[in-house]
Motif scaffolding. Structure first.
Motif, PDB file in Angstrom:
ATOM      1  N   LYS A 103      42.382  47.796  42.137  1.00  0.00           N
ATOM      2  CA  LYS A 103      42.741  46.653  42.960  1.00  0.00           C
ATOM      3  C   LYS A 103      41.558  45.696  43.030  1.00  0.00           C
ATOM      4  O   LYS A 103      40.402  46.121  43.149  1.00  0.00           O
ATOM      5  CB  LYS A 103      43.113  47.141  44.364  1.00  0.00           C
ATOM      6  CG  LYS A 103      43.552  46.052  45.327  1.00  0.00           C
ATOM      7  CD  LYS A 103      43.917  46.672  46.669  1.00  0.00           C
ATOM      8  CE  LYS A 103      44.236  45.608  47.714  1.00  0.00           C
ATOM      9  NZ  LYS A 103      45.376  44.763  47.317  1.00  0.00           N
ATOM     10  N   ASP A 104      41.825  44.398  42.975  1.00  0.00           N
ATOM     11  CA  ASP A 104      40.771  43.396  43.117  1.00  0.00           C
ATOM     12  C   ASP A 104      40.362  43.281  44.589  1.00  0.00           C
ATOM     13  O   ASP A 104      41.212  43.111  45.472  1.00  0.00           O
ATOM     14  CB  ASP A 104      41.245  42.029  42.618  1.00  0.00           C
ATOM     15  CG  ASP A 104      41.272  41.935  41.110  1.00  0.00           C
ATOM     16  OD1 ASP A 104      41.058  42.964  40.453  1.00  0.00           O
ATOM     17  OD2 ASP A 104      41.523  40.831  40.590  1.00  0.00           O
ATOM     18  N   GLU A 105      39.062  43.366  44.829  1.00  0.00           N
ATOM     19  CA  GLU A 105      38.512  43.218  46.172  1.00  0.00           C
ATOM     20  C   GLU A 105      37.545  42.046  46.157  1.00  0.00           C
ATOM     21  O   GLU A 105      36.710  41.935  45.256  1.00  0.00           O
ATOM     22  CB  GLU A 105      37.780  44.501  46.587  1.00  0.00           C
ATOM     23  CG  GLU A 105      38.677  45.733  46.582  1.00  0.00           C
ATOM     24  CD  GLU A 105      37.892  47.022  46.784  1.00  0.00           C
ATOM     25  OE1 GLU A 105      36.659  47.004  46.560  1.00  0.00           O
ATOM     26  OE2 GLU A 105      38.504  48.036  47.151  1.00  0.00           O
ATOM     27  N   GLU A 113      47.596  41.188  39.680  1.00  0.00           N
ATOM     28  CA  GLU A 113      47.547  41.669  41.067  1.00  0.00           C
ATOM     29  C   GLU A 113      46.186  41.363  41.681  1.00  0.00           C
ATOM     30  O   GLU A 113      45.573  42.200  42.346  1.00  0.00           O
ATOM     31  CB  GLU A 113      47.858  43.167  41.104  1.00  0.00           C
ATOM     32  CG  GLU A 113      49.266  43.489  40.615  1.00  0.00           C
ATOM     33  CD  GLU A 113      49.583  44.964  40.691  1.00  0.00           C
ATOM     34  OE1 GLU A 113      48.707  45.735  41.134  1.00  0.00           O
ATOM     35  OE2 GLU A 113      50.710  45.328  40.317  1.00  0.00           O
ATOM     36  N   ASP A 156      36.624  44.970  40.765  1.00  0.00           N
ATOM     37  CA  ASP A 156      37.691  45.942  40.596  1.00  0.00           C
ATOM     38  C   ASP A 156      37.318  47.206  41.374  1.00  0.00           C
ATOM     39  O   ASP A 156      36.189  47.705  41.256  1.00  0.00           O
ATOM     40  CB  ASP A 156      37.880  46.265  39.112  1.00  0.00           C
ATOM     41  CG  ASP A 156      38.994  47.260  38.867  1.00  0.00           C
ATOM     42  OD1 ASP A 156      40.126  46.829  38.616  1.00  0.00           O
ATOM     43  OD2 ASP A 156      38.717  48.484  38.935  1.00  0.00           O
ATOM     44  N   SER A 157      38.282  47.722  42.143  1.00  0.00           N
ATOM     45  CA  SER A 157      37.985  48.848  43.019  1.00  0.00           C
ATOM     46  C   SER A 157      37.617  50.117  42.267  1.00  0.00           C
ATOM     47  O   SER A 157      36.937  50.989  42.814  1.00  0.00           O
ATOM     48  CB  SER A 157      39.181  49.123  43.941  1.00  0.00           C
ATOM     49  OG  SER A 157      40.342  49.429  43.168  1.00  0.00           O
ATOM     50  N   GLU A 188      45.072  37.277  49.387  1.00  0.00           N
ATOM     51  CA  GLU A 188      45.950  37.633  48.277  1.00  0.00           C
ATOM     52  C   GLU A 188      47.069  36.614  48.082  1.00  0.00           C
ATOM     53  O   GLU A 188      47.628  36.503  46.987  1.00  0.00           O
ATOM     54  CB  GLU A 188      46.552  39.023  48.503  1.00  0.00           C
ATOM     55  CG  GLU A 188      45.541  40.148  48.389  1.00  0.00           C
ATOM     56  CD  GLU A 188      46.182  41.509  48.563  1.00  0.00           C
ATOM     57  OE1 GLU A 188      47.432  41.572  48.675  1.00  0.00           O
ATOM     58  OE2 GLU A 188      45.444  42.517  48.584  1.00  0.00           O
ATOM     59  N   ASP A 227      41.915  38.204  38.317  1.00  0.00           N
ATOM     60  CA  ASP A 227      42.774  39.184  37.630  1.00  0.00           C
ATOM     61  C   ASP A 227      41.884  40.040  36.744  1.00  0.00           C
ATOM     62  O   ASP A 227      41.844  39.880  35.524  1.00  0.00           O
ATOM     63  CB  ASP A 227      43.848  38.477  36.803  1.00  0.00           C
ATOM     64  CG  ASP A 227      44.900  39.442  36.270  1.00  0.00           C
ATOM     65  OD1 ASP A 227      44.858  40.623  36.656  1.00  0.00           O
ATOM     66  OD2 ASP A 227      45.755  39.017  35.470  1.00  0.00           O
TER      67      ASP A 227
END
Length: 724
Positions: A153-155, A200, A167-168, A189, A137
């Motif tokens: 978004k987390d990648e 997320e 983090d994107s 996910e 997170d």
């Protein structure tokens, strides 16, 4: 002296109350039963987890096991939570296994070590199939969105048996490495533990299988790292943490050093123990963000960032306990943020760990900051550091006495410590701390050769002190007033107070406010434009006593009432003598120090004992912000209640490190015959001070001082010698 290994607190069958694994670069906030429940109001449901300020990196981690082919079960409920000053343990029972979960944040490292020790207590081998799960997170600290710092978004991907998350939209990284050969790693996910998380992020799972022989243990070690710069930094951090025992011993030694500085020997063993724990809390609350600064945060879990007034109170408590550099660093962070945000001497209220200011500052915080700077200097003797803040201090006094004093009566206006809607005007706490700030600034100006400025500050300080004692003292009440405000301004606010009382179901307050309205009308003051003092019985009416501004007769009269049942409950001083339903360690701390100013030693000791009753009521080894057991579960300003009163009050130390002088004015509680402090740091000197009752001495005490340095003057000491 206490050993760090002596400080252990535990609880059986713990619940979802929070705990902290402390670290200056990374810390963990979870539940005492071992879970990671969602909670928090600054970032709704997101204040727990693993934080590497100014970002959060993980919501939590979970382990589940299938033991000898039985049904898979998550480790949901620890049977014991054990808290040590610098690490913690959860103990679980799972069929034949006793499982110890250990967590440690290595010193000055943006990383965390988690270790599960699965011990087979039976006389036959046990087959274990397990899942270890983490949820990422990557998100910024509270209030960051005001500067458009919004998470992407987390990648996630797998790299050298590590799970890496980015983090994107930012260079924010998390890396998790589980030392578990042959584990199968999955990323998705949808992967999660047994608790709902609100971030997320993505989930990662390590599936492992092993057999544990009779009486043997299987050790599953996890290393977690974070960075706001690069993936490479997380890789280096993971590699650096591989030697768990080395990091454990290093942190243990660091915390032992905290206990050894300003170590006390007093008749009250429980107070000595809590004193030691509170010193450790100062390290718990130290947050180091290389891009912003290092300083003492206000409280965890809801306030893990820096404040103006909180720092002023907290540092007055922890500087005597040896945290000199921490005090300077904290005040530097506050000053830099204030200059950047305000640029006019006004000191900010709240700074998040991105350095973003959430509140430009209540009026009293500027004078409070000045007092904190000068108090710190008296202990450290660091003249160069003091000089670096003097221009800001002069600007602060200019802001207080010009911009914030519109009627030019020396009482600055605006909100003070009590952030109660409508209670703004010429407040007692602002006036008191401004008078003290002027006195301090006069001494600073003289030190730096600004004689005219020194005389000006001294004269203004004396004038304001006289006005406080004459115009804010209410003889009829035997108390100081909260506020000076014209009747015409107060009258409409009373309707607001009545409305708020109804909304909060504080119906017992309404007659008091209605009585004030009636008094205003009867006395023809509802339309008056003259400043008048009014008493709302908030705890800040003890600040003239805390700072020693009151005449002795008035002070003793007020203290007797403030120490009584009207203002003091079982766990300390009420925030409001009207409401009589909430207490904080800071209201009690100020009352402790007010009593000590006027040698009401036993009353001060009783207020300290009131705070002590709350020890461990929420978190084993800690004292909560709100008494007895809510708010932040560890709060920096508790140091003002349990650290400085012993050193500066009971032992009676008054330092002036710059000129190598210390004055001793001891006052021991009635049932104490002696008190001692060892390795007390004043400037570069280290002292060992023993105070004992002595009826032959002029003040009733003998004071024996051992000093490491020569050339010092010790006023009030009966015997001095050098430490070999």
């Amino acid at each position: 002296m206490l050993k760090i290994t002596d400080l252990i607190e535990e609880i059986k069958n713990p619940d979802e109350r929070s705990f902290l694994t402390p670290g200056t670069r990374m810390h963990l906030i979870g539940a005492q039963n071992g879970g990671f429940p969602a909670f928090g109001h600054h970032i709704e449901n997101e204040m727990g987890g693993i934080w590497m300020h100014p970002i959060k990196i993980l919501d939590g981690f979970w382990m589940g096991l299938k033991v000898d082919g039985r049904q898979f079960e998550w480790l949901k409920q620890a049977s014991i939570f054990r808290n040590h000053p610098f690490y913690n343990e959860h103990i679980y029972q799972a069929h034949e296994l006793v499982i110890t979960r250990f967590q440690l944040a290595p010193q000055e490292t943006p990383g965390l070590i988690v270790r599960y020790i699965l011990e087979n207590k039976e006389d036959y081998p046990v087959l274990i199939e397990g899942d270890f799960v983490v949820r990422s997170d990557l998100r910024p600290v509270w209030y960051s969105e005001t500067e458009n710092i919004i998470p992407g978004k987390d990648e996630a991907w797998i790299d050298n048996d590590c799970v890496v998350v980015k983090d994107s939209d930012h260079n924010w990284f998390a890396r998790v490495y589980a030392h578990c050969p042959h584990a199968i790693i999955e990323i998705d996910e949808q992967i999660e533990g047994y608790e709902q998380t609100y971030g997320e992020g993505v989930g990662a799972k390590w599936n492992f299988r092993t057999t544990v022989e009779p009486g043997e243990s299987y050790v599953f070690t996890v290393h977690i790292a974070g960075s706001i710069k690069s993936e490479k930094e997380t890789y280096e951090t993971i590699n650096n943490m591989k030697n768990v025992e080395k990091h454990f011993e290093h942190k243990k030694k660091h915390y032992q050093g905290i206990l050894d500085r300003a170590a006390i020997d007093i008749p009250d063993e429980e107070l000595a123990k809590q004193y030691a724990w509170v010193k450790c809390h100062m390290e718990w609350l130290t947050i180091d963000v290389p891009s912003v600064g290092r300083g003492l945060a206000a409280g965890i879990p809801e306030y893990p960032w820096w404040f103006g007034c909180d720092s002023a109170y907290s540092l007055a408590g922890c500087v005597p306990a040896g945290f000199h550099k921490l005090a300077e660093d904290t005040l530097d962070v506050v000053a830099e943020a204030s200059l950047r945000k305000n640029g006019n001497g006004r000191i900010v209220h709240e700074i998040n760990t991105f350095g973003i200011v959430g509140n430009p500052g209540n009026t009293q915080e500027t004078s409070h900051f000045i007092r904190a700077v000068y108090d710190t200097y008296k202990w450290t003797g660091n003249r160069e550091w003091l000089r670096s803040h003097f221009d800001e201090i002069k600007n602060g006094l200019r802001w207080l006495l010009e911009e914030m004093d519109t009627d030019k009566d020396l009482f600055p206006e605006g909100y003070g410590i009590m952030e109660i809607l409508g209670l703004n005007g010429e407040l007692i706490d602002t006036a008191v701390y401004t008078a003290v700030a002027l006195e301090n600034a006069a001494e600073m100006a003289e030190l730096f050769g600004e004689e005219i400025q020194a005389r000006k500050y001294k004269d203004l300080g004396e004038q304001l002190t006289k006005k406080i004692t004459e115009e804010m003292w209410l003889e009829k009440e035997g108390l100081y007033a909260d506020i000076r405000i014209p009747g015409k301004d107060l009258y409409p606010r009373l309707d607001d107070f009545i409305h708020q009382a109804r909304l909060g179901n504080d119906l017992h307050l309404i007659p008091y406010y209605e009585g004030m309205k009636e008094e205003l009308i009867t006395n023809g003051m509802a339309e008056s434009e003259d400043d008048t003092a009014w008493c709302f019985k908030n705890w800040v009416i003890n600040t003239p006593l805390e700072m020693g501004l009151s005449e002795t007769g008035s002070a003793l009269q007020a203290l007797k009432r403030l120490n009584g049942k009207e203002f003091t409950g079982e766990y300390g001083m009420y925030l409001s003598g009207l409401e009589q339903n909430r207490m904080m360690t800071i209201s009690t701390a100020v009352q402790v120090n007010a009593n000590l100013r006027y040698h009401q030693t036993d009353a001060a000791y009783q207020q300290i004992q009131n705070v002590m009753k709350t020890f461990g009521m929420y978190l084993p080894g800690s004292i909560s912000e709100m008494s007895p057991d809510y708010g932040c579960f560890v709060q920096a300003w508790t140091s003002y209640a349990l650290l400085s009163p012993i050193i500066c009050g009971f032992i009676g130390i008054r330092p002036n490190a710059a000129v190598k002088e210390v004055t001793f004015e001891p006052q021991l509680p009635t049932n104490w015959e002696r008190a001692r402090v060892q390795k007390l740091m004043i400037g570069t000197n280290e002292l060992d001070v023993l105070v004992e009752r002595d009826i032959k001495s002029e003040n009733g005490y003998s004071v024996i001082v051992h000093s490491k340095e020569t050339g010092w003057t010790f006023h009030g000491a009966t015997e001095t010698c050098l430490i070999n």
